[in-house]
Design a protein around this motif. Structure first.
Motif, PDB file in Angstrom:
ATOM      1  N   CYS A  83     -65.214  -8.558  37.302  1.00  0.00           N
ATOM      2  CA  CYS A  83     -65.117  -7.679  38.469  1.00  0.00           C
ATOM      3  C   CYS A  83     -66.194  -6.599  38.500  1.00  0.00           C
ATOM      4  O   CYS A  83     -66.625  -6.183  39.570  1.00  0.00           O
ATOM      5  N   ILE A  84     -66.591  -6.120  37.311  1.00  0.00           N
ATOM      6  CA  ILE A  84     -67.601  -5.062  37.218  1.00  0.00           C
ATOM      7  C   ILE A  84     -68.646  -5.507  36.189  1.00  0.00           C
ATOM      8  O   ILE A  84     -68.631  -5.071  35.040  1.00  0.00           O
ATOM      9  N   PRO A  85     -69.556  -6.389  36.577  1.00  0.00           N
ATOM     10  CA  PRO A  85     -70.511  -6.946  35.611  1.00  0.00           C
ATOM     11  C   PRO A  85     -71.438  -5.908  34.978  1.00  0.00           C
ATOM     12  O   PRO A  85     -71.993  -6.156  33.911  1.00  0.00           O
ATOM     13  N   THR A  86     -71.590  -4.744  35.582  1.00  0.00           N
ATOM     14  CA  THR A  86     -72.449  -3.706  35.006  1.00  0.00           C
ATOM     15  C   THR A  86     -71.751  -2.908  33.910  1.00  0.00           C
ATOM     16  O   THR A  86     -72.399  -2.165  33.170  1.00  0.00           O
ATOM     17  N   ALA A  87     -70.439  -3.043  33.803  1.00  0.00           N
ATOM     18  CA  ALA A  87     -69.679  -2.280  32.804  1.00  0.00           C
ATOM     19  C   ALA A  87     -69.778  -2.946  31.429  1.00  0.00           C
ATOM     20  O   ALA A  87     -69.711  -4.162  31.308  1.00  0.00           O
ATOM     21  N   ALA A  88     -69.939  -2.115  30.417  1.00  0.00           N
ATOM     22  CA  ALA A  88     -69.894  -2.594  29.039  1.00  0.00           C
ATOM     23  C   ALA A  88     -68.430  -2.583  28.596  1.00  0.00           C
ATOM     24  O   ALA A  88     -67.667  -1.694  28.998  1.00  0.00           O
ATOM     25  N   VAL A  89     -68.052  -3.555  27.797  1.00  0.00           N
ATOM     26  CA  VAL A  89     -66.672  -3.652  27.323  1.00  0.00           C
ATOM     27  C   VAL A  89     -66.686  -3.816  25.816  1.00  0.00           C
ATOM     28  O   VAL A  89     -67.385  -4.685  25.283  1.00  0.00           O
ATOM     29  N   CYS A  90     -65.902  -2.982  25.131  1.00  0.00           N
ATOM     30  CA  CYS A  90     -65.756  -3.064  23.673  1.00  0.00           C
ATOM     31  C   CYS A  90     -64.284  -3.220  23.333  1.00  0.00           C
ATOM     32  O   CYS A  90     -63.442  -2.544  23.924  1.00  0.00           O
ATOM     33  N   THR A  91     -63.994  -4.089  22.392  1.00  0.00           N
ATOM     34  CA  THR A  91     -62.626  -4.289  21.940  1.00  0.00           C
ATOM     35  C   THR A  91     -62.504  -3.786  20.517  1.00  0.00           C
ATOM     36  O   THR A  91     -63.295  -4.159  19.656  1.00  0.00           O
ATOM     37  N   PHE A  92     -61.507  -2.939  20.294  1.00  0.00           N
ATOM     38  CA  PHE A  92     -61.303  -2.319  18.987  1.00  0.00           C
ATOM     39  C   PHE A  92     -59.977  -2.752  18.372  1.00  0.00           C
ATOM     40  O   PHE A  92     -59.025  -3.046  19.086  1.00  0.00           O
ATOM     41  N   GLN A  93     -59.947  -2.733  17.053  1.00  0.00           N
ATOM     42  CA  GLN A  93     -58.708  -3.002  16.320  1.00  0.00           C
ATOM     43  C   GLN A  93     -58.598  -2.026  15.157  1.00  0.00           C
ATOM     44  O   GLN A  93     -59.578  -1.396  14.782  1.00  0.00           O
ATOM     45  N   GLU A  94     -57.398  -1.901  14.628  1.00  0.00           N
ATOM     46  CA  GLU A  94     -57.185  -1.056  13.456  1.00  0.00           C
ATOM     47  C   GLU A  94     -57.796  -1.743  12.241  1.00  0.00           C
ATOM     48  O   GLU A  94     -57.795  -2.961  12.135  1.00  0.00           O
TER      49      GLU A  94
END
Length: 143
Positions: A83-94
């Motif tokens: 939906c927002i190809p310009t946005a960076a996405v990071c996934t975090f875990q403990e």
């Protein structure tokens, strides 16, 4: 004439945090409090609300928790990226704790968030040729 500061005034950097625990939001607030250009910070523990917030506020960066309920971080990551190809996405875990899944390629640890944000912000401040988007190399190096 539109300058960098005018552009930031028209569209401040917007960071969306989608996490069950509010301590991650407090940490995000503490990290960004020292930035010269204060970003707009959004937080929700509800993945279904995250997509609405992302679209409504034209986010630049999404920080997702692997422990998300309902939609899950992977489906939310795909949806935001589409939906927002310009946005960076990071996934975090403990990093440690009971029930923590083994390391999954491409995921980061919450204690790395200050380093990731610093690298991302540095990349945002780099001038890019007109029409060219910044790439995700900062995240690839950190992962």
């Amino acid at each position: 004439m539109i300058t960098a500061s005018n552009t930031e005034a028209l569209h401040p950097i917007t960071i969306l945090l989608v996490a069950q625990h509010s301590e991650h939001f407090r940490e995000l607030q503490a990290i960004t409090a020292t930035w010269a250009n204060k970003p707009r910070l959004l937080w929700t523990p509800v993945p279904t609300q995250a997509t609405q917030l992302a679209l409504m506020h034209r986010i630049d960066l999404a920080l997702l928790d692997t422990d998300l309920q309902d939609a899950g971080s992977h489906s939310l990551e795909r949806l935001i990226s589409r939906c927002i190809p310009t946005a960076a996405v990071c996934t975090f875990q403990e990093r440690f704790g009971p029930g923590v899944s083994p390391i999954v390629a491409g995921q980061l640890y919450w204690d790395e968030m200050p380093l990731i944000l610093r690298g991302w912000m540095t990349q945002q401040q780099q001038p890019t040729p007109f029409g060219e988007q910044a790439n995700a190399s900062v995240f690839e190096k950190a992962a």
